[in-house]
Design a protein around this motif. Sequence first.
Motif, short mmCIF file in Angstrom:
data_model
loop_
_atom_site.label_atom_id
_atom_site.label_comp_id
_atom_site.label_asym_id
_atom_site.label_seq_id
_atom_site.Cartn_x
_atom_site.Cartn_y
_atom_site.Cartn_z
N PRO A 214 0.84 -1.21 0.00
CA PRO A 214 0.00 0.00 0.00
C PRO A 214 0.87 1.25 0.00
O PRO A 214 1.95 1.29 0.59
N ARG A 215 0.38 2.28 -0.67
CA ARG A 215 1.13 3.52 -0.78
C ARG A 215 1.25 4.21 0.58
O ARG A 215 0.30 4.30 1.35
N ASP A 216 2.48 4.67 0.88
CA ASP A 216 2.76 5.42 2.10
C ASP A 216 2.59 6.91 1.79
O ASP A 216 3.39 7.50 1.05
N LEU A 217 1.55 7.52 2.35
CA LEU A 217 1.24 8.90 2.01
C LEU A 217 2.31 9.87 2.48
O LEU A 217 2.54 10.90 1.86
N VAL A 218 2.99 9.54 3.60
CA VAL A 218 4.07 10.41 4.07
C VAL A 218 5.21 10.44 3.06
O VAL A 218 5.73 11.51 2.71
N SER A 219 5.59 9.28 2.56
CA SER A 219 6.67 9.23 1.57
C SER A 219 6.25 9.89 0.26
O SER A 219 7.06 10.56 -0.39
N VAL A 220 4.99 9.70 -0.13
CA VAL A 220 4.51 10.35 -1.35
C VAL A 220 4.57 11.87 -1.18
O VAL A 220 4.98 12.61 -2.09
N GLY A 221 4.18 12.37 0.00
CA GLY A 221 4.25 13.81 0.25
C GLY A 221 5.67 14.33 0.21
O GLY A 221 5.92 15.42 -0.32
N LEU A 222 6.61 13.57 0.77
CA LEU A 222 8.01 13.99 0.71
C LEU A 222 8.52 14.01 -0.73
O LEU A 222 9.32 14.87 -1.10
N GLY A 223 8.06 13.06 -1.55
CA GLY A 223 8.45 13.06 -2.95
C GLY A 223 7.92 14.28 -3.69
O GLY A 223 8.63 14.89 -4.50
N VAL A 224 6.67 14.66 -3.41
CA VAL A 224 6.10 15.87 -4.01
C VAL A 224 6.89 17.09 -3.56
O VAL A 224 7.18 18.00 -4.36
N LEU A 225 7.26 17.13 -2.27
CA LEU A 225 8.03 18.26 -1.76
C LEU A 225 9.39 18.35 -2.45
O LEU A 225 9.86 19.46 -2.78
N ALA A 226 10.04 17.21 -2.67
CA ALA A 226 11.34 17.23 -3.34
C ALA A 226 11.23 17.76 -4.76
O ALA A 226 12.07 18.56 -5.21
N LEU A 227 10.19 17.36 -5.49
CA LEU A 227 10.01 17.89 -6.84
C LEU A 227 9.68 19.38 -6.82
O LEU A 227 10.11 20.13 -7.69
N ALA A 228 8.93 19.80 -5.79
CA ALA A 228 8.62 21.23 -5.68
C ALA A 228 9.88 22.05 -5.42
O ALA A 228 10.07 23.13 -5.98
N VAL A 229 10.76 21.52 -4.56
CA VAL A 229 12.02 22.21 -4.30
C VAL A 229 12.87 22.28 -5.56
O VAL A 229 13.51 23.30 -5.85
N LEU A 230 12.87 21.20 -6.32
CA LEU A 230 13.63 21.20 -7.58
C LEU A 230 13.08 22.23 -8.55
O LEU A 230 13.84 22.90 -9.27
N CYS A 231 11.75 22.41 -8.56
CA CYS A 231 11.17 23.42 -9.44
C CYS A 231 11.50 24.84 -8.98
O CYS A 231 11.61 25.75 -9.81
N LEU A 232 11.68 25.03 -7.66
CA LEU A 232 12.01 26.36 -7.17
C LEU A 232 13.35 26.85 -7.71
O LEU A 232 13.57 28.05 -7.85
#
Length: 467
Positions: A217-235
């Motif tokens: 099952p998908r771990d929502l905490v890890s998915v959120g950290l992945g989204v945050l990492a991509l957001a930081v990369l876009c910054l």
Amino acid sequence: MVDGIFWRIEPEPPPPPFPPPETILIPAGYHLGNVLLHAACVLAAFVLGRRLLGDPHAALLGALLFAVHPVHAENVAYIKGRTDLLAAFFLFLAWARLCRPARRFDVLTPLLFLAALLSREGSVIFFPVAFLTRWWHAGDGFREAFRRTLPLGALAVLFLAFYASLGPPAAYREGSFTPEGGWPALLLGLECLGTYIRLLCWPFSLTADYIGLETAPRDLVSVGLGVLALAVLCLIFVRLRRFLAPGRAMGRFVFAFACLALTLLPVSNLIPIKALLAERYLYFGSLPVLLWIGAWLAKRAPRASACALVLVLAVLSAARTLEWRAEKPLWGSCVRSLPWAWRAGLNLCNAHAEDSSLPATVRTRRALAAADLGLRANPAASELWHEKGYVLLLAGRPGDALPPLRKAHSLAPRDPQTRFLLIRSLALLASVQPAEARKALRDLLQADPSMQNEAVRDPVLREILLR
């Protein structure tokens, strides 16, 4: 080197058995080599930290965090991690040279990058990191940063072209890891990326095998950290100079985590190269984040707190290294940490089955319990059913070995080892229970008529077929 699996070329004749039976391998030399390489990487990390941060105290603390972080235990304790150590050593030196003022002719940096590419193919991701360093951290313009890193880009393109011309490796051809497409694949990639960040920031659930993540099952905490990492990369590409200037604390944070995200993109399954999640992929990319943490601690935290953090990480790293000394504690901790890691159950089953220090009954019971743990996580794993049948067959229980072997055969009908064990268990069963063996052989041939070719080669089963 060119004839090995690193270059995706399989040797035509099978290699001779190595080592010879009379040879005794002493792994201390290999481990000592990895420890020395890790020490060299720590020194190179300190040099790079001084160039990036401009503060020797912050660079020293960041290098100490890099030296004792438990997520790097796999690279040092695992002999296979030597490729990551070698590649990181050359990349750290090349990265440090890129932080120097521009020179007209810089031959050493491309040579160091080439050495890293020959050590590990994943080093190709250093090119965008180098460009980001010159463009963002050093403040060069886009054209100047591109001109400075152009030799590295040319090497990366030539290496990828040569690497792709060799064709996919056997593991890719067999499709051992084939995630679904669309949103499931995207969520899986984000979870892989977030899991890397979580392991780096909270190294209390480390394990040796993450196979099974795609079916868990998908771990929502890890998915959120992945989204945050991509957001930081876009910054980084937004480049808000007033708020995210490289000299500011937030600018350093964004730069560090952008470098981490870049190095993890090829191994997070966001890019479809079917890479598996492994802690050793964090060795290179973790350094900028640890340097940023070291800089923050050097300026805002008491020395006692920084020393306490280094001591805690050192204790965790020592405990993690002890787990890598033997198969049973390594895979046992993996099963306890990640119940969905079915491959860990398979490896733990193998470790118990090969433990000659235990009585046969205890060895069999523990191996079967480990196999059941893996099957609970993934009932469709043919390797687990195969191993369970093999353990029962070694215990002298051919009748009990038939059902798991039949299940493994139904999941992987072309597996030669499973077919061989099926015939062997039927032959052993025929010597004690001929009627039961005859019925089982009849059912097997009705399900898979091609098994008759293997059955007639066994004298006991051939006699049953002739009757």
